[in-house]
Every structure is written in C-alpha cells, then in structure tokens.
Design a protein around this motif. Structure first.
Motif, PDB file in Angstrom:
ATOM      1  N   SER A 492       4.973 -25.282  -1.154  1.00  0.00           N
ATOM      2  CA  SER A 492       3.706 -26.139  -1.394  1.00  0.00           C
ATOM      3  C   SER A 492       2.742 -25.777  -0.422  1.00  0.00           C
ATOM      4  N   VAL A 493       1.542 -25.618  -0.941  1.00  0.00           N
ATOM      5  CA  VAL A 493       0.431 -25.173   0.108  1.00  0.00           C
ATOM      6  C   VAL A 493      -0.917 -26.017   0.055  1.00  0.00           C
ATOM      7  N   SER A 494      -0.836 -26.405  -1.392  1.00  0.00           N
ATOM      8  CA  SER A 494      -2.212 -27.293  -1.659  1.00  0.00           C
ATOM      9  C   SER A 494      -2.013 -28.226  -2.808  1.00  0.00           C
ATOM     10  N   LYS A 495      -2.624 -29.264  -2.780  1.00  0.00           N
ATOM     11  CA  LYS A 495      -2.873 -30.427  -3.709  1.00  0.00           C
ATOM     12  C   LYS A 495      -4.125 -30.615  -4.252  1.00  0.00           C
ATOM     13  N   LYS A 496      -4.554 -31.039  -5.399  1.00  0.00           N
ATOM     14  CA  LYS A 496      -5.565 -31.054  -5.757  1.00  0.00           C
ATOM     15  C   LYS A 496      -5.750 -32.437  -6.740  1.00  0.00           C
ATOM     16  N   PHE A 497      -7.167 -33.086  -6.101  1.00  0.00           N
ATOM     17  CA  PHE A 497      -7.339 -34.292  -6.279  1.00  0.00           C
ATOM     18  C   PHE A 497      -8.770 -34.222  -7.034  1.00  0.00           C
TER      19      PHE A 497
END
Length: 612
Positions: A492-497
């Motif tokens: 888990s490196v990133s999350k998109k919103f």
C-alpha cells in the motif's frame, strides 16, 4: 591484565520505570580497602547488595575476576532479610573457580570465582567479602558509573600507600579525598553515592553527573618498570614492554618479497601487505602472562595465523618494517561513544590497538582485526577521539579524524510504479557509508534472504512489502561504500480521492528524544547522520497538475530539504536530511528538540498531489 571485575563495577541492566520506584537491585554499601606495600596491591572488599524484586535476581550471581599469579580468597557470604536475620550462608563447595574464556578467546590467564545467593522473598540482601592480592598492577582502582543504572547508597574507597610508592588520582562528581598521614603511611579516603538518571537518547557521557574515580601508581613494575607521570612516560613504557617482538621467520620474509616485488610506491606496498594480513590471519584473543598489555611476537602470528588486536597490529608493523615502511603501534579506546581522554592524567584508558602509518603529511590508520574493511578506513568505533601513539622516547596523544558528513552519506534511489490496487512495484539502489556501510558490509559476507529482509525492514524501508530480489554490489575491497540493489512489491503506497492522490513516503528513521521538560542531560552526537533520497513515482493514466510545496530547514543542528517536481505522469522527489555531530548543552536542548520534531513530523507526512 583484566581489571578487577566485581558486581559493583559491572554494567547492570536495571529497568527503572519511574524515578520514585525501587530499582531491581542496588548497592547498599561498598567498602573497599586497597593497600600498596612492597610493590603489591592488596584489596579487601565488602559489598552489600539489595535485591528488590525478581528482575534483580541476576545481580545475586556474584563473579570476582582475577589473573594468574593473583591470590584470591572469598570470605564470609550470606543472605539476610531486611531485619538483618541470616537466611542462608554460602558454603565453600558452592564457590566455582573457572577460566574466564570469552567466545573470541583461545587461551586466557584470567579466571573467575563465582557463586549465587538467591532468595524467593523480596527484598533481601546479599553480603559478601573477598581479599585479592596482585603481584603486578598498573591500576589501583577504577570506578566509572557513566551510562550505568546501578544505584549506590554508600561507597567508601580507602587507599593506603607509603611515601616511596606515591599515587595519582582524579575524581569527577566525587568530593576530594580525606588524606591522613601517619609515620610512613599515607591514607586516602573517598566517599560517594549515586542516584542514576533515567536513560536518555544520546546522553553526554563526558558531561555525566555519574561518579568517576581513577587511581594509579605513579611508578610501577609490570614486565618492565614504568611511570604514569604523563602520557609520554606511559607510552614509552608500552614501547619497552613490546620491544624486540617484531622478528619474522625467513619463510615469511620470502612471501613479503614476492608480494611487493616491482612495487615502488610505499602506499601501494602497504595496501598489498594489509590485504595479505586480512586474507591469511584471523582475530582471536590470546592472553597469557602479561598478555593483557604485552603483544605476542610477530613470529607467533606468522606461524599460527591468528592473534588479538595487539599481536595482529604488531605483526602488521613488523611486515611493514621489513618492507621499509615505518609505522606506529597506537592505543585507542574502541567504543560506540567517544569518551574524552584527560590530557594531563595518564592512565590505562585504552581497550584496543590500531596502527598509524605516516605518508608525508598524512597519516593512515589501520584496523588490523577485521578481514573486510578497506585499507585506511576509520570506522565508527575509533573515529573522532584521542589515541596514544607509541614511540621509543616520544609517545604522545594524537587525534584520530572524525567522520564527516560526506563519509557517512547514505543514498536511496527508488523507482516506484503505482498499480491500480494501490500497491506498487519498486526498484531500489541503496548506497551505504559510515556505520551503515560497516553493518551492510558485514551482512554481505553472510547473505541470507531472511536476514536481508529483516535488515531492510529495520534499517531501510518502512511499510508492508515483499522482498523479491536483492544483490550486494561492492566495486572493490577498498571501497568505503557498498550498494544494495533491491526489488520489492509494496502492499500500500497510495490512495486516490477523486482527483487527489495521497502517497505514503518512504520515511527515514529519526531518533526519538525526550520532551524538553523531561530532559536532564546534555546531548552528545558522535558522528553525523546524513541521508539523501532520489525518488521517482510513475502514476499511470494521469497527468500531475499540482505537487506539495518545497521545504527547506537550515539550523546549527543540521538541515532538511524536500523538493517536488512533476512532468506528465511522473513525480520526482529529492530529500536531504542531515543531523550534525556535536555536543549540545541542556540550555539549548529546546531548540535542538524543535529541529528533531520537525524532521519527525515531515518524515511521516504524506505527499498530496492533484491529477487530471
């Protein structure tokens, strides 16, 4: 010669959760009487140790060390409760006598008498006494409680000598001794107690409030006659003690001739011979007779192919001498912390030997006990301190250079490709220098995926990941850096919103320091910590429209620089973090702590970018 080791001068690991809680164990009373007479030292010690809970039981295991030729007798010993009732007396058959052989020793002339006096009801007290007579000695007493966590309620140290056998002493955080003179006898008495502070990050060992007492004879006979009048006289004694121990067998000189045939440059010759030392000899402790301070002959190493730091250094000195290259046997205190050497009080403050080679205006220092460090590399346990360079008539303290930021710079070059499931494939090229190089270089000799995986998690990469592949790269044996080429899959490196993406940083570890209200001691950082990251993130199917603001912090304690650039779907991040070496007094700790907290906060802060 091994120093007199008893429980009261060992490093005892005592967990003190709060300052008002009882420690696991403590010294209630330490009474030591030391008499110098007819060139002998007689020690009569009586110690009372209080064991307050189960964690202190290990401190009821008593060890008294001595050397061959010493006379040691254990007196009465018993357990008593807090009312003074004797619970159990020690029986003579319970005293074990064994050789004190360490894991890196082959032979030793050091021995230990040991016994246990444990009880199952707390608190209880262990009382014991002993008498030790030394026929040769270069130290009368040494009590150094810096970095120790053992509480002492009362210590009384008495030294009795005569006018024709004068002593020298220094004390710190202890009152001057009471001095009494009677006929030909002079008696010195010191008294002190010690309430240890809680352990703090990088607490200054040199500005500690702990008691320190060193007592030495002005003149002594140990192998040959010597003097602690000053560092020159002590060093000259070391020279005489080790004189004429540099002879090499003919078989060895023939090997040397072959190794350096056709080589004209002295540094090149020395490098070749250092590699020969590393490739064909190993470190192992051999302590016999006056072996604690006197080296074994060079011929011994040439024949057996092993030796301790003294023997290997003397051997290296001997083969350089044969090759026409002068060098100097050099005493040093090898430790993680840099302990200052008193320039006006000579004593046996050293635990290691290295070799100094002058090349013109420069001096090269050789660590002769390892087979994997580069020629002339000054490692973290000997850098930035005084050492005693030994010559026949002009021994002197010298300074071993400090590691500079460029010497310890560690780089990470990381290429990250984000996947649709928030995971990422990463390719890393890690360059390690300084202490990080030393540990990685050792690790590279014993390559194991599980070990490397653990090392990565503890030292290089945070977060959840799978180690896929790795390879250590070292350009040459005398390179003071090592690289680690790694492929990983991050979970888990990133999350998109929406149009915003949050990227978890590859955080660097920043030391944790106490808040200013809790800090009690100065800060001592012995070598710099310097890191640079070059990070590239590929974010498929996007165009980056906005990146975080750059950060630049410059202080007397170091710097922090964070820069962002974007082109199409690629985010580039440059990071530089330096914590300088230095000694920072408690008065300015608040500013130092503020800088460290800024680093900590920035290292855990996510990168927020906007995309189209």
């Amino acid at each position: 010669m091994r120093l007199i080791l008893t429980l009261f001068c060992l490093i005892l690991l005592i967990n003190i959760a709060k300052s008002d809680e009882l420690p696991s164990s403590e010294i209630v009373s330490l009474i030591s009487h030391r008499q110098i007479k007819d060139n002998k030292l007689t020690i009569n010690d009586t110690i009372i140790i209080q064991i307050n809970n189960r964690d202190g039981d290990n401190d009821a295991a008593i060890q008294i060390a001595y050397s061959k030729g010493d006379k040691l007798s254990v007196g009465d010993a018993w357990i008593e409760d807090m009312s003074g009732n004797i619970i159990r007396k020690l029986k003579s058959k319970e005293i074990l006598d064994r050789s004190s052989i360490s894991d890196i020793s082959l032979y030793e002339d050091d021995f230990v008498k040991e016994f246990e006096l444990k009880h199952n009801q707390y608190p209880y007290r262990v009382i014991y006494s002993y008498k030790l007579t030394l026929n040769k000695f270069v130290q009368i007493a040494s009590y150094d409680y810096r970095n120790k966590r053992l509480k002492i309620k009362n210590a009384k140290i008495t030294v009795e000598t005569t006018e024709d056998q004068p002593i020298k002493y220094k004390q710190k955080n202890i009152d001057a001794p009471q001095k009494e003179t009677s006929l030909q006898t002079i008696r010195y008495t010191w008294q002190f107690g010690y309430e240890p502070l809680l352990r703090e990050m990088n607490a200054s060992v040199n500005n500690s409030n702990a008691p320190l007492l060193e007592i030495v004879p002005l003149n002594f006979i140990y192998g040959v006659s010597g003097s602690f009048e000053n560092w020159q006289t002590f060093g000259n004694w070391i020279y005489r003690l080790n004189a004429n121990r540099d002879q090499l067998p003919e078989s060895e000189t023939k090997k040397i001739d072959g190794l350096i045939e056709g080589v004209t440059n002295d540094r090149d010759k020395a490098t070749i011979l250092y590699h020969y030392l590393q490739d064909y000899n190993r470190y192992i402790n051999v302590t016999l007779n006056v072996g604690g301070l006197q080296t074994h002959p060079a011929e011994y190493v040439a024949t057996n192919r092993y030796g301790d730091c003294k023997a290997l250094t003397n051997y290296m000195k001997a083969i350089l001498k044969y090759a026409g290259i002068p060098s100097y046997y050099t005493l040093i205190n090898m430790s993680d912390e840099v302990e200052e050497i008193d320039p006006v009080f000579a004593s046996q403050d050293f635990n290691h030997v290295i070799l100094s080679i002058p090349f013109g205006k420069d001096t090269t220092f050789l660590e002769c006990t390892t087979n994997n460090l580069p020629f002339g590399y000054i490692h973290s346990s000997i850098q930035n301190r005084k050492a005693l360079l030994i010559t026949e008539n002009n021994s002197k303290l010298i300074s071993v250079p400090a590691q500079k930021p460029v010497d310890v710079l560690c780089n990470r070059s990381i290429k990250t490709t984000l996947n649709n499931d928030n995971s990422a494939n990463i390719a890393m090229l890690i360059t390690r220098r300084g202490e990080e190089y030393e540990s990685s270089n050792y690790l590279s000799k014993n390559i194991n995926k599980n070990v490397v995986d653990k090392y990565m998690r503890n030292n290089i990469l945070t977060g959840s990941f799978d180690l896929i592949n790795f390879d250590f790269i070292k350009t040459s044996r005398d390179s003071a850096q090592i690289q680690l080429d790694v492929q990983c899959r991050m979970h888990s490196v990133s999350k998109k919103f929406g149009n915003n993406i949050s990227i978890t940083p590859y955080s660097l570890k920043v030391p944790f320091y106490e808040i200013p209200d809790k800090r009690k001691q100065d800060v001592q950082i012995d070598y710099p910590q310097y890191y640079e990251d070059s990070l590239v993130y590929d974010i498929p199917n996007t165009t980056i429209s906005k990146v975080p603001s750059n950060v630049q912090i410059i202080t007397p304690y170091g710097h922090y620089i964070l820069q962002f650039k974007a082109k199409d779907n690629q985010l580039t991040v440059y990071k530089s973090m330096l914590i300088k070496a230095g000694n920072y007094p408690l008065a300015e700790y608040g500013k130092f702590y503020e800088f460290i907290q800024q680093l900590r906060n920035l290292e855990i802060k996510n990168y927020y970018i906007e995309v189209l």
